[in-house]
Design a protein around this motif. Sequence first.
Motif, short mmCIF file in Angstrom:
data_model
loop_
_atom_site.label_atom_id
_atom_site.label_comp_id
_atom_site.label_asym_id
_atom_site.label_seq_id
_atom_site.Cartn_x
_atom_site.Cartn_y
_atom_site.Cartn_z
N ARG A 201 -9.85 -2.86 6.76
CA ARG A 201 -11.26 -2.95 7.15
C ARG A 201 -12.02 -4.03 6.37
NH1 ARG A 201 -12.85 2.24 5.91
NH2 ARG A 201 -13.75 1.54 3.95
N GLU A 202 -11.72 -4.10 5.06
CA GLU A 202 -12.55 -4.95 4.21
C GLU A 202 -11.88 -6.26 3.79
OE1 GLU A 202 -14.20 -2.66 0.96
OE2 GLU A 202 -14.25 -0.86 2.21
N PHE A 203 -10.57 -6.34 3.95
CA PHE A 203 -9.85 -7.55 3.52
C PHE A 203 -8.88 -8.01 4.61
CE2 PHE A 203 -11.14 -5.12 -0.19
CZ PHE A 203 -11.76 -6.07 -0.98
N PRO A 204 -9.43 -8.39 5.75
CA PRO A 204 -8.55 -8.70 6.89
C PRO A 204 -7.67 -9.93 6.66
CG PRO A 204 -10.85 -9.26 7.38
CD PRO A 204 -10.86 -8.51 6.08
N GLY A 205 -7.98 -10.72 5.66
CA GLY A 205 -7.14 -11.90 5.40
C GLY A 205 -5.87 -11.57 4.62
N LEU A 206 -5.76 -10.33 4.15
CA LEU A 206 -4.58 -9.95 3.37
C LEU A 206 -3.56 -9.27 4.28
CD1 LEU A 206 -6.40 -8.55 0.20
CD2 LEU A 206 -5.52 -10.88 0.62
N ARG A 207 -2.31 -9.26 3.81
CA ARG A 207 -1.25 -8.70 4.64
C ARG A 207 -0.71 -7.41 4.00
NH1 ARG A 207 2.88 -13.45 5.65
NH2 ARG A 207 2.19 -14.07 3.58
N PRO A 208 -1.06 -6.26 4.57
CA PRO A 208 -0.57 -5.01 3.99
C PRO A 208 0.90 -4.75 4.34
CG PRO A 208 -1.98 -4.55 5.87
CD PRO A 208 -1.99 -6.04 5.71
N VAL A 209 1.61 -4.25 3.34
CA VAL A 209 3.01 -3.84 3.50
C VAL A 209 3.07 -2.36 3.14
CG1 VAL A 209 5.34 -4.09 2.56
CG2 VAL A 209 3.90 -6.13 2.92
N VAL B 258 0.85 -1.20 0.00
CA VAL B 258 0.00 0.00 0.00
C VAL B 258 0.88 1.25 0.00
CG1 VAL B 258 -1.99 -1.07 1.11
CG2 VAL B 258 -0.23 -0.05 2.53
N ASN B 259 0.50 2.19 -0.82
CA ASN B 259 1.23 3.45 -0.91
C ASN B 259 0.33 4.64 -0.66
OD1 ASN B 259 4.12 2.86 -1.76
ND2 ASN B 259 2.96 1.55 -3.15
N ASP B 260 -0.83 4.37 -0.11
CA ASP B 260 -1.84 5.40 0.13
C ASP B 260 -2.52 5.03 1.44
OD1 ASP B 260 -4.05 7.24 -1.82
OD2 ASP B 260 -4.74 6.33 0.05
N TRP B 261 -2.62 5.99 2.35
CA TRP B 261 -3.21 5.68 3.65
C TRP B 261 -4.67 5.26 3.51
CZ3 TRP B 261 0.44 4.75 6.82
CH2 TRP B 261 1.61 5.50 6.83
N GLY B 262 -5.36 5.80 2.54
CA GLY B 262 -6.76 5.41 2.33
C GLY B 262 -6.87 3.97 1.87
N VAL B 263 -5.97 3.56 1.00
CA VAL B 263 -5.97 2.16 0.55
C VAL B 263 -5.65 1.24 1.73
CG1 VAL B 263 -4.79 0.49 -0.95
CG2 VAL B 263 -5.37 2.76 -1.83
N ALA B 264 -4.71 1.67 2.56
CA ALA B 264 -4.38 0.87 3.75
C ALA B 264 -5.60 0.66 4.63
CB ALA B 264 -3.26 1.55 4.54
N ARG B 265 -6.39 1.71 4.78
CA ARG B 265 -7.63 1.60 5.59
C ARG B 265 -8.59 0.57 5.00
NH1 ARG B 265 -10.68 5.62 8.64
NH2 ARG B 265 -12.37 5.33 7.15
#
Lengths: 323, 350
Positions: free
Chosen positions: A160-168, A149-156
């Motif tokens: 919130r909506e894809f808790p099974g994924l791992r954000p970096v 993620v390169n955008d704080w909104g995308v990180a949110r």
Amino acid sequence: MPPGRGAKTEESRRPIHDTDPDPDPHPDLSIPPKPPAGPIELGFALVDERELAAFARQERVTRDDYLERLGDARQCVTLPDDAEPTHFFLGSEFCEHLLPSIEAIDRAVALCERWGVTFGLVTPIACDSLFEPLRAALARLPAGAEVTVNDWGVARVVQREFPGLRPVAGRLLGKMLKDPRLPSATWARMYPNGLRAGPFREILDNLGIGRLELDFPPFGAADMYAGIDFPVGVRAPYGYIAKGRICKLGSLALDVPEKFSPGHRCRRECLGFSEVGARPGTRELETSQRGNTMYYRHAPGMTAAIAEAVAKGWVSRIVLSGA
Amino acid sequence: MKQPPRMKITAPISTPAEVEPLVRAGARELYCGVVPPDWVRRFNTSGVNRRVFGNLNGYADLERVIDKAHTLDAEVFLVLNAQQYGEQHLDALTEIGARFRSIGGNAAIVADISLIASLAANVPELPIHVSSVATCRNVESARFFAQLGARRIILPRDVTVAEISAIATELPELDIEAFVLNDGCVFEEGTCHTVHLPMNKGGPICIDNYQFEYRAASGEAPAERALRRLEKNDQDYKRWLWYRFGNGFSVAPNGYPWGPCGLCAMPAMHAAGVHSVKIAGREGASERKVKSVELVHEVLRRIEDGEPEPKVRECAVGLRDAPSHCASGYMCYYPEKRSRPEIPVHAQPA
């Protein structure tokens, strides 16, 4: 002598802008080097989904498969002997027009399953109209897949909506000075990075982000990522200098008044052309521009510093990518 | 019927003497930077904000600015807007924010998320405006910053009016500020990791003397036909750059500033509830700042007087008395809203 500060004689032979010849003593150098627990992670990041075809026939991938994709820039990468592919990424950090198609994501996910590596989707700073296709793309990812993620909104949204994924946290969120034209390391210290700041750590924690992906900057020292509370991955052998939303190349097919403005259509000309060059009369890092982004290529001293950071356990992942 | 809040003009200052002429010209919000002497002693850098130059001389000047502005019913915002700060700077910056608030300052303009969080936690009475340097340009991102404690989002330069309107409409609890005049970056401020070098060392990287050659994806030179198209596009780009940098750093014959301009978009922004329009250029000359405010104020006055949008845009194009530049489309922050006066092709600038 703290780690990463090699013999002066060796430093003095390096080309200009190679690495910081005299870095500031770093407060975190009291932290002893952390030997890597095992082989480092190795990823390859692909922007142009059409190039998936080149991987499609492979039953497995090796480090040489990844390195080969870099062309002559592979000489700017030094990997530990035991580094083998663990990750494969698709997508662009820099442009909303380069979000991969659903078909490409499905193909890449299937390839990763075949190869036994983790898939990661790379995402840019988003305009609001990108969120719908982005959600559709994220919905295709298997549990445990990574999202850069390169955008704080995308990180949110990911949290919130894809808790099974791992954000970096992508390198657009890890701010630092990366101007290859700086005359000396002193200039590079004007705005130090804030990667160790407590609030930054808390914000990433609160967003479920567990890893940082960063560039290795001009004048960087091997120990510059020592003591960061998150596992650090470094993009190699190119760092990005600056990226815009205005795109010269993306305006190629537009009529004059519509050129060089945000929100227009794009034919992805950046996937077909790039620009390479330098400032006349300088010995600075090789510089290039592709689409809306300027890059520098790592010099040998930077490559050596990254290798040292890997050996010391300060960098736990290398993500190979082109410019 | 409740009247919508007035759209405000936000203008840059770098000396206390600029306060009165700018407010008299129509600015209701002023922003400035300060480099406290103890900061330089402590950290051996003047990097308190994004600009090395164009800052007030110290706290005494800052107090004078605040007092004068408040007397004239204007607000003062302090820029603490470096893209990033080291963790060693956060406490000192938070102290600067607290001191600014204690002398009556109205808000801090901040880009670094750690500093936003630190100010929100430690100086909660100081409103935070998220700088354009934070590259917040979608609703979800604006919500993220609001959760951190932001009261206003200053949108980055390269957004469309539709995007501005969507954010302003979706988040009425946040003030939205958008660029209207002057000083156009080529790259997004929040993702340009360079410094503006002195001109003899190259200046801003986007106009530095890079000698690039095109390569096709194969690594070879592009085919002749493609190369011709690319070179034609480069010529257009150079022309756009000339506009982006204030028409070659010049002013109109009647003294108004050239450079990126969003006057034609002001009616749409006003209708969308945009709280304020930003004039860039802290480092600029005082005369340029005053003329900039006059220009924006004239358009705002007509909007508030209820003039129809086409008429306001027509006026906006005529203010500098050189509509051919407007006709190029390259001088616009929001080209989709530009007025299109009928200019003979031969009269358009080269």
